[in-house]
Write a protein that holds these residues in place. Structure first.
Motif, PDB file in Angstrom:
ATOM      1  N   THR A 374       0.830  -1.202   0.000  1.00  0.00           N
ATOM      2  CA  THR A 374       0.000   0.000   0.000  1.00  0.00           C
ATOM      3  C   THR A 374       0.865   1.252   0.000  1.00  0.00           C
ATOM      4  O   THR A 374       0.604   2.201  -0.750  1.00  0.00           O
ATOM      5  CB  THR A 374      -0.939  -0.027   1.218  1.00  0.00           C
ATOM      6  N   ALA A 377       2.230   1.554  -3.514  1.00  0.00           N
ATOM      7  CA  ALA A 377       1.221   1.945  -4.504  1.00  0.00           C
ATOM      8  C   ALA A 377       0.919   3.435  -4.405  1.00  0.00           C
ATOM      9  O   ALA A 377       0.737   4.110  -5.416  1.00  0.00           O
ATOM     10  CB  ALA A 377      -0.056   1.127  -4.309  1.00  0.00           C
ATOM     11  N   ARG A 378       0.872   3.941  -3.176  1.00  0.00           N
ATOM     12  CA  ARG A 378       0.483   5.343  -3.003  1.00  0.00           C
ATOM     13  C   ARG A 378       1.528   6.326  -3.499  1.00  0.00           C
ATOM     14  O   ARG A 378       1.192   7.433  -3.895  1.00  0.00           O
ATOM     15  CB  ARG A 378       0.174   5.621  -1.527  1.00  0.00           C
ATOM     16  N   VAL A 379       2.798   5.958  -3.450  1.00  0.00           N
ATOM     17  CA  VAL A 379       3.806   6.925  -3.897  1.00  0.00           C
ATOM     18  C   VAL A 379       4.420   6.588  -5.257  1.00  0.00           C
ATOM     19  O   VAL A 379       4.873   7.478  -5.962  1.00  0.00           O
ATOM     20  CB  VAL A 379       4.943   7.128  -2.858  1.00  0.00           C
ATOM     21  N   GLU A 380       4.435   5.325  -5.624  1.00  0.00           N
ATOM     22  CA  GLU A 380       5.082   4.957  -6.886  1.00  0.00           C
ATOM     23  C   GLU A 380       4.093   4.729  -8.029  1.00  0.00           C
ATOM     24  O   GLU A 380       4.494   4.514  -9.171  1.00  0.00           O
ATOM     25  CB  GLU A 380       5.970   3.718  -6.704  1.00  0.00           C
ATOM     26  N   GLY A 381       2.803   4.747  -7.701  1.00  0.00           N
ATOM     27  CA  GLY A 381       1.823   4.698  -8.780  1.00  0.00           C
ATOM     28  C   GLY A 381       1.667   3.357  -9.467  1.00  0.00           C
ATOM     29  O   GLY A 381       1.081   3.271 -10.533  1.00  0.00           O
ATOM     30  N   ILE A 382       2.186   2.319  -8.865  1.00  0.00           N
ATOM     31  CA  ILE A 382       1.989   0.966  -9.405  1.00  0.00           C
ATOM     32  C   ILE A 382       1.377   0.121  -8.296  1.00  0.00           C
ATOM     33  O   ILE A 382       1.905   0.083  -7.180  1.00  0.00           O
ATOM     34  CB  ILE A 382       3.322   0.325  -9.846  1.00  0.00           C
ATOM     35  N   LEU A 383       0.288  -0.548  -8.592  1.00  0.00           N
ATOM     36  CA  LEU A 383      -0.314  -1.449  -7.626  1.00  0.00           C
ATOM     37  C   LEU A 383       0.391  -2.794  -7.747  1.00  0.00           C
ATOM     38  O   LEU A 383       0.207  -3.508  -8.730  1.00  0.00           O
ATOM     39  CB  LEU A 383      -1.804  -1.612  -7.914  1.00  0.00           C
ATOM     40  N   MET A 423      -7.439  -8.119  -6.157  1.00  0.00           N
ATOM     41  CA  MET A 423      -8.122  -7.107  -5.363  1.00  0.00           C
ATOM     42  C   MET A 423      -8.919  -7.706  -4.208  1.00  0.00           C
ATOM     43  O   MET A 423      -9.231  -7.003  -3.253  1.00  0.00           O
ATOM     44  CB  MET A 423      -9.013  -6.240  -6.250  1.00  0.00           C
ATOM     45  N   TYR A 426      -6.488  -7.466  -1.468  1.00  0.00           N
ATOM     46  CA  TYR A 426      -6.355  -6.057  -1.049  1.00  0.00           C
ATOM     47  C   TYR A 426      -7.578  -5.615  -0.253  1.00  0.00           C
ATOM     48  O   TYR A 426      -7.472  -4.893   0.733  1.00  0.00           O
ATOM     49  CB  TYR A 426      -6.170  -5.153  -2.274  1.00  0.00           C
ATOM     50  N   GLN A 427      -8.755  -6.058  -0.714  1.00  0.00           N
ATOM     51  CA  GLN A 427      -9.976  -5.683   0.013  1.00  0.00           C
ATOM     52  C   GLN A 427      -9.927  -6.190   1.453  1.00  0.00           C
ATOM     53  O   GLN A 427     -10.254  -5.473   2.393  1.00  0.00           O
ATOM     54  CB  GLN A 427     -11.204  -6.239  -0.715  1.00  0.00           C
ATOM     55  N   ASN A 430      -7.674  -3.926   3.235  1.00  0.00           N
ATOM     56  CA  ASN A 430      -8.305  -2.613   3.437  1.00  0.00           C
ATOM     57  C   ASN A 430      -9.377  -2.660   4.513  1.00  0.00           C
ATOM     58  O   ASN A 430      -9.597  -1.688   5.224  1.00  0.00           O
ATOM     59  CB  ASN A 430      -8.932  -2.110   2.127  1.00  0.00           C
TER      60      ASN A 430
ATOM     61  N   MET B  79       7.077   9.339 -13.406  1.00  0.00           N
ATOM     62  CA  MET B  79       6.839   8.017 -12.822  1.00  0.00           C
ATOM     63  C   MET B  79       6.263   7.054 -13.858  1.00  0.00           C
ATOM     64  O   MET B  79       6.488   5.854 -13.791  1.00  0.00           O
ATOM     65  CB  MET B  79       5.863   8.118 -11.652  1.00  0.00           C
ATOM     66  N   THR B 110      -1.239   2.332 -12.973  1.00  0.00           N
ATOM     67  CA  THR B 110      -2.251   1.559 -12.251  1.00  0.00           C
ATOM     68  C   THR B 110      -3.677   2.028 -12.533  1.00  0.00           C
ATOM     69  O   THR B 110      -4.608   1.240 -12.461  1.00  0.00           O
ATOM     70  CB  THR B 110      -1.933   1.564 -10.747  1.00  0.00           C
ATOM     71  N   MET B 149      -5.113   8.000  -7.149  1.00  0.00           N
ATOM     72  CA  MET B 149      -3.654   7.912  -7.220  1.00  0.00           C
ATOM     73  C   MET B 149      -3.027   9.299  -7.112  1.00  0.00           C
ATOM     74  O   MET B 149      -2.045   9.499  -6.391  1.00  0.00           O
ATOM     75  CB  MET B 149      -3.227   7.269  -8.543  1.00  0.00           C
ATOM     76  N   SER B 152      -3.358  10.698  -3.544  1.00  0.00           N
ATOM     77  CA  SER B 152      -2.487  10.053  -2.564  1.00  0.00           C
ATOM     78  C   SER B 152      -1.071  10.601  -2.705  1.00  0.00           C
ATOM     79  O   SER B 152      -0.349  10.759  -1.723  1.00  0.00           O
ATOM     80  CB  SER B 152      -2.524   8.530  -2.701  1.00  0.00           C
ATOM     81  N   TYR B 153      -0.675  10.950  -3.922  1.00  0.00           N
ATOM     82  CA  TYR B 153       0.667  11.501  -4.160  1.00  0.00           C
ATOM     83  C   TYR B 153       0.827  12.850  -3.474  1.00  0.00           C
ATOM     84  O   TYR B 153       1.881  13.154  -2.909  1.00  0.00           O
ATOM     85  CB  TYR B 153       0.887  11.634  -5.665  1.00  0.00           C
ATOM     86  N   PHE B 172     -13.534  -4.207  -7.757  1.00  0.00           N
ATOM     87  CA  PHE B 172     -12.068  -4.214  -7.810  1.00  0.00           C
ATOM     88  C   PHE B 172     -11.477  -2.819  -7.962  1.00  0.00           C
ATOM     89  O   PHE B 172     -10.506  -2.461  -7.305  1.00  0.00           O
ATOM     90  CB  PHE B 172     -11.582  -5.147  -8.912  1.00  0.00           C
ATOM     91  N   GLU B 175     -11.605  -1.080  -4.793  1.00  0.00           N
ATOM     92  CA  GLU B 175     -10.535  -1.440  -3.853  1.00  0.00           C
ATOM     93  C   GLU B 175      -9.208  -0.788  -4.229  1.00  0.00           C
ATOM     94  O   GLU B 175      -8.410  -0.471  -3.354  1.00  0.00           O
ATOM     95  CB  GLU B 175     -10.387  -2.959  -3.765  1.00  0.00           C
ATOM     96  N   ARG B 178      -9.536   2.587  -2.735  1.00  0.00           N
ATOM     97  CA  ARG B 178      -9.376   2.541  -1.277  1.00  0.00           C
ATOM     98  C   ARG B 178      -7.912   2.293  -0.912  1.00  0.00           C
ATOM     99  O   ARG B 178      -7.407   2.840   0.080  1.00  0.00           O
ATOM    100  CB  ARG B 178     -10.265   1.451  -0.681  1.00  0.00           C
ATOM    101  N   THR B 179      -7.243   1.456  -1.680  1.00  0.00           N
ATOM    102  CA  THR B 179      -5.820   1.205  -1.419  1.00  0.00           C
ATOM    103  C   THR B 179      -5.018   2.500  -1.538  1.00  0.00           C
ATOM    104  O   THR B 179      -4.042   2.703  -0.819  1.00  0.00           O
ATOM    105  CB  THR B 179      -5.285   0.128  -2.389  1.00  0.00           C
TER     106      THR B 179
END
Lengths: 455, 455
Positions: A374, A377-383, A423, A426-427, A430, B79, B110, B149, B152-153, B172, B175, B178-179
């Motif tokens: 998580t 994902a939030r900073v690098e933009g890839i899940l 997901m 992930y759910q 979450n 990115m 993502t 996304m 969050s950044y 999905f 989620e 939410r992630t």
């Protein structure tokens, strides 16, 4: 801004034209795989009944250091490779670490993972041998998807046996496979003798990977012009996956970056083995030193808590035996475990390198893995895929250690794929409904005691 | 092998540092947007109550040709950008066409689509204005994911109102949001007055996009420090999306390729407008000539069968009116339609360019779209979004025409994203259960007759 770009893409002419076989540089080689009937080393002839001949040769060859990548495979690689080596500037900033973090991202293709690197090779050799098609098993579907893509490219029939519970509960990867033209059967199916038998014995069963392997092998050996293919564990798979490590090394060299630490997640070892091969080769030849870490789930800890011995590669006990770090082929990780990497054993190459202490291993619990996923994902933009996130966890841990010590280490990790089809896990995270599971010593003792006795 | 690589990646220093505002080069500008209450052109002050001030300024500015991309946004772009311009060698071979096909692939992030290009810009200006957060609506979730996304950044609160039927049936993307830390409410919700009212009036309703917009706008204007953001249609969105076209043009120029034909799918027009902007600019300045084709679904044919008139941008009728090609804001495409691009109108910029005959339009039926998508997936290794596949359909049609005529045209199309979250539609197609739907003239007459009467 640093002169190192966010993403290092090699030019097409800088891409590897050969795969690297790390076994050639190992003084002590991995032990040979054994025929499950005779317990003698498998011969090329025996192996060629199950695998394509060229792949069987690659499997048994532990002396040739480089194999030319055929032109047709190079062309396919160019569709989605080179994959980027990404400098995780945003993650570094988020962590406040002096470490430089790099990740090799293998998720930029529809199979969503590195599996395609070997799938296309295996499909190519099948086509070249004049086969009609290949069979395989798949759990959640990552490997099956990669193989379907590869087979559609070479116009090869692809028959996938998908564990029934995944077939029904995870229909999306199934549909990607069908879109690529593959036939996907829920296993146990009524297509094979073993499938019909299991369905009769256990009506309503939702299947298992062991059962799906048995079905796929039976389908391969009973149909004219078919062979069985496998997405991990095998030496041939690590050979194909060496393209990951070779590209990584070329990209680092291009910018004069010396990796201090190389981190990869490890289930059967295909990604880890591929990523580290050229680096381990340098170490074996005494040319360099790296801190290589294999990361495995605490719920399926073959390297950190298994034994190094001959075991069956599959729960169905139809494949050759390999000497490897294993929890016993009857070991099945808790259903609570969401994050992939559920294999009971480990590539015999990775196992031998680990036994020689060239690489170390660490196990991590899944809630901490999803926490790292998580953050990433939030900073690098890839899940990220849950599997890949095991490596992220340790990369973050190591970067935080550097924050304490002030060391500017170059940390390289493998980001094997994306989590778009994960997901549900992930759910669970979450919603705060994910918990950890660590097998007890007794659990492990039980499955290990059921292993075959081979000297 | 040709000297043109499979994938053209710009270097970071070749990436655009400014967005291009095509309106600046239009002699006849798009008509101004109108306040829905007064039917007078919206003022900056009025618009700043709903949108961030800087974005409201961009919305109203039809004379400044270039806007500097702020450094923070450039960092984020790095990115996942530059996105590759891919030469579709395998598709060309499959089709046996002499045409050269190129696609600009925006799905390697993502959010799975080009939406992120504007989401990050909108989040940046919200953060810069010192806002706490933003609100938006989302249907299937592509825009909501991109915005989550982006927020969050920048550590910005993100409140997404997701049409209830999608919230429940497509969990999905929810989620993924939410992630990324977003709050996702099923709309109609109990958070807003309008939501509570609709829930009371229509118990058990599964919601609509119009209702979700109304909730998101109410949430923005009733919370301190919040603004509303939108992912398509607006001029500001096309401005941000011009990065697609600018990169495409830079990549083509780098290899001396002159595009003959530029093809994009068109729903609200964000992708198409962004892709074609610099090319349309050249045409407007008399510097070049291109064959630009907007592709829309036959089930929602705003350009090919709509009228060019002022209409509400949203079914909830809370947003400004725009002069555009439209089917009437009460038009709702058949539930049978799976392929996205369900918007009743079209960006006023795209509409005006179409009215000036600078671009043409074509509508395609969904079964032929999924057939093209499947062909593409099998040879190019990317599972395309249904929306993007509208462009693939026409690119293939045009390449097949070249096969007949022997012309070596350079065909460029926009591949806006991936279809990983659209597997229900693919399944329908794979199972042969997808059919086509074309609205009758009477259907269209009905919704068009309900439009507001504005000179």
């Amino acid at each position: 801004m640093s002169t190192i770009p966010y993403k290092i893409y090699l030019e097409e002419n800088e891409m590897p034209k050969q795969w690297y076989n790390v076994r050639a540089d190992m003084k002590k080689k991995p032990a040979p795989i054994l025929n499950p009937g005779t317990l003698q080393p498998v011969t090329l002839e025996e192996l060629s009944g199950i695998f394509c001949t060229e792949l069987a040769k690659q499997e048994l060859d532990d002396t040739t250091p480089y194999f030319d990548i055929p032109q047709e495979i190079l062309s396919f690689y160019r569709m989605y490779r080179p994959s980027p080596l990404v400098r995780a500037y945003c993650l570094e900033e988020k962590l406040g670490t002096p470490a430089h973090i790099y990740y090799k991202f293998e998720g930029n293709n529809t199979s969503g993972s590195h599996k395609l690197n070997s799938a296309i090779a295996q499909a190519y050799y099948a086509k070249k041998q004049g086969l009609k098609g290949v069979t395989t098993e798949t759990g959640a579907g990552q490997w099956g998807t990669a193989l379907s893509m590869a087979c559609s490219y070479f116009d090869l029939d692809c028959q996938v046996y998908m564990v029934k519970v995944s077939y029904e509960q995870k229909p999306f990867r199934r549909e990607v496979m069908r879109t690529c033209g593959a036939t996907v059967a829920p296993s146990p199916s009524m297509n094979t003798e073993v499938g019909r038998k299991i369905n009769a014995e256990f009506p309503g069963t939702t299947g298992s990977l062991g059962c799906a392997i048995s079905e796929a092998v039976e389908a391969a050996v009973t149909q004219d012009g078919y062979r069985y293919v496998l997405g991990s564990v095998l030496a041939q798979v690590l050979l194909h996956q060496s393209v990951i490590g070779l590209e990584t090394k070329a990209a680092l060299d291009k910018y004069g970056i010396k990796a201090d630490m190389i981190i990869g997640c490890a289930g059967g070892g295909s990604n880890l083995g591929g990523l580290i091969s050229p680096f381990a080769g340098e170490m074996l030849r005494g040319e360099a030193k790296y801190d290589i870490i294999a990361v495995e789930p605490a719920s399926c800890p073959s390297l950190t808590r298994g034994v190094y011995a001959y075991d069956f590669c599959d729960t169905g006990k139809v494949c050759p035996l390999a000497k490897m770090y294993t929890l016993g082929s009857s070991f099945i990780p808790s259903a609570n475990h969401a994050g992939g990497l559920r294999y009971h054993g480990m590539s015999s190459i990775v196992s031998e390198l680990y036994d020689q202490k060239l690489i170390s291993a660490r196990s991590v619990e899944q809630t901490s893995v999803f926490e790292a996923a998580t953050t990433f994902a939030r900073v690098e933009g890839i899940l990220p895929a849950p599997e890949s996130s095991h490596a992220i966890r340790v990369a973050i841990d190591e970067a935080l250690k550097c924050k304490e010590t002030g060391e500017e280490k170059n940390i390289v990790f493998g980001l094997t794929g994306t989590g778009y089809f994960d997901m549900v896990a992930y759910q669970k995270y979450n919603d705060g409904e994910m918990s950890d599971y660590i097998p007890t010593d007794e659990d492990l003792q039980k499955s290990i005691s059921q292993m075959p006795k081979v000297d």
